[in-house]
Write an enzyme that holds these catalytic residues in place. Sequence first.
Site, mmCIF file in Angstrom:
data_model
loop_
_atom_site.group_PDB
_atom_site.id
_atom_site.type_symbol
_atom_site.label_atom_id
_atom_site.label_comp_id
_atom_site.label_asym_id
_atom_site.label_seq_id
_atom_site.Cartn_x
_atom_site.Cartn_y
_atom_site.Cartn_z
ATOM 1 N N HIS A 164 0.836 -1.217 0.000
ATOM 2 C CA HIS A 164 0.000 0.000 0.000
ATOM 3 C C HIS A 164 0.871 1.267 0.000
ATOM 4 C CE1 HIS A 164 -3.254 -2.763 1.316
ATOM 5 N NE2 HIS A 164 -2.294 -3.279 2.052
ATOM 6 N N SER A 285 14.634 21.260 -16.662
ATOM 7 C CA SER A 285 13.401 21.995 -16.915
ATOM 8 C C SER A 285 13.753 23.325 -17.555
ATOM 9 C CB SER A 285 12.671 22.226 -15.592
ATOM 10 O OG SER A 285 11.818 23.342 -15.694
ATOM 11 N N LYS A 291 15.758 21.685 -11.402
ATOM 12 C CA LYS A 291 15.185 20.380 -11.715
ATOM 13 C C LYS A 291 16.143 19.435 -12.454
ATOM 14 C CE LYS A 291 11.448 19.157 -11.144
ATOM 15 N NZ LYS A 291 10.166 19.453 -11.785
ATOM 16 N N GLU A 298 9.973 8.016 -17.110
ATOM 17 C CA GLU A 298 8.619 8.558 -17.312
ATOM 18 C C GLU A 298 8.095 8.239 -18.711
ATOM 19 O OE1 GLU A 298 7.810 12.654 -15.313
ATOM 20 O OE2 GLU A 298 9.949 12.542 -15.713
#
Length: 467
Positions: A164, A285, A291, A298
């Site tokens: 979980h 970024s 970043k 991804e």
Amino acid sequence: MENKEPQKKGKIWGGRFSEGTDAFVERFTASISFDKRLYQYDIVGSIAHAKMLAKAGIITEEEKLKIIEGLEDIAKKIANDEFDWSVKLEDIHMNIEAALTEKIGEIGKKLHTARSRNDQVATDIRLYTRDQIDQVSNLITDVQKCLLDLAEKEVDTIIPGFTHLQVAQPITFGHHMMAWFEMLDRDFERFQDCRKRVNLSPLGSAALAGTTFPVDRQYTSDLLGFDSPIPNSLDAVSDRDFIIEIAAVSSLLMTHLSRFSEEIVLWTSAQFNFIELPDEVCTGSSIMPQKKNPDVPELVRGKSGRVIGHLVSLITLMKSQPLAYNKDNQEDKEPLFDLIETIKDCLYAYKKLIPKMKCNKTIMRLSAAQGFATATDLADYLVKKGTPFRDAHEIVGKVVSLAIQEGLDLVEVPLDKLTKFSPLIENDVFSILSLEGSVNARSHFGGTAPNQVLNAVQTARSNLEIR
Ligand code: ARG
């Protein structure tokens, strides 16, 4: 888009037509822009067919040699990007056949004897798919080897195991990597299993019913390295199950890669900070200077969507088709090609990424120590001293609640407080509450103990060697 100019030029199949093809229809029905990728398979298939025609006495030996020489020449031209593709000639089969006739004259026109584009295209895509399965399987093996190396290197590195997405029990990072390994192992097997149903020869089925010529289907099947000819000619020209199967096993592979990706995205975030990826595999970024984004995992996660989409396209493509061949089948190619290219890229991405993953061991350990991850160990300890498991569960629940109140980890709760919950708790409890004690205690086949993970790595290595 409408183009008013009708194309009046002759077609290979133009005998019964008195009008030219509408330019839009020509473009709409053509597949050459994407099926030219099949040229090598189309040519080896044609060479095998020509050999069979000669063996069966349908063409002469001399004609066979001329045809083969012409086809080999065309293959070279295409490889060197010197071939003029024509939309008027619709697809790869007719482009090559027309070029052959232009090259060697009338004899070229004999190649299509006892054959149809229907068995021809089915042969081409089976040869293509077989090749691709072999490439994909090799890539899966490469990624698995990377996982074995990493699992071995981090065999006793402790990381929280989650259920979980809550800290559950401490595990070893090596064990976690071996779970990924197992997922890929099943993917490898699934591709191998599909290969059996791919590696069958449609040649000789012609349009749908077979042919009036004395073809030797076993011979062409053997020449092309197929296991056997497909038994039923209708099925041979219309079956695309094997493509759907490939899309299905690819979807499952992508589901696995997507799950790995999700973990890497989480682990590289500042909140987890479990692993680091070097700059060379990350991107920045355009607005936020701080970043460093895990774009590669991804994208792999994102690309799983398009592969699963292709599975849906392909299965929908087939579901209402009457026997035997229908032009609908031309729509099998773009999804097939795209899904194959996508999974190869994604596997390659992981082959590059895994060896570059660096574990932040201290942070992983700290995180495993924080979530009362050894609570089950304490319950097991009490059970071993005679407490029934349900009671032990209840007792440990209360200990956890006290630890939360006092801001302590389990291993920090003093013995005199622990004994208030159960007189069976003694000084030896602290070794089992430690992270090492916890993982080492799970020392059975499939458990997370470093010695077991090492065994799993060694067994897996020898299994890969005999692949
Ligand atoms: N381009 C076609 C395909 O991809 C080749 C077979 C055409 N056969 C036919 N009967 N029109 O399916």
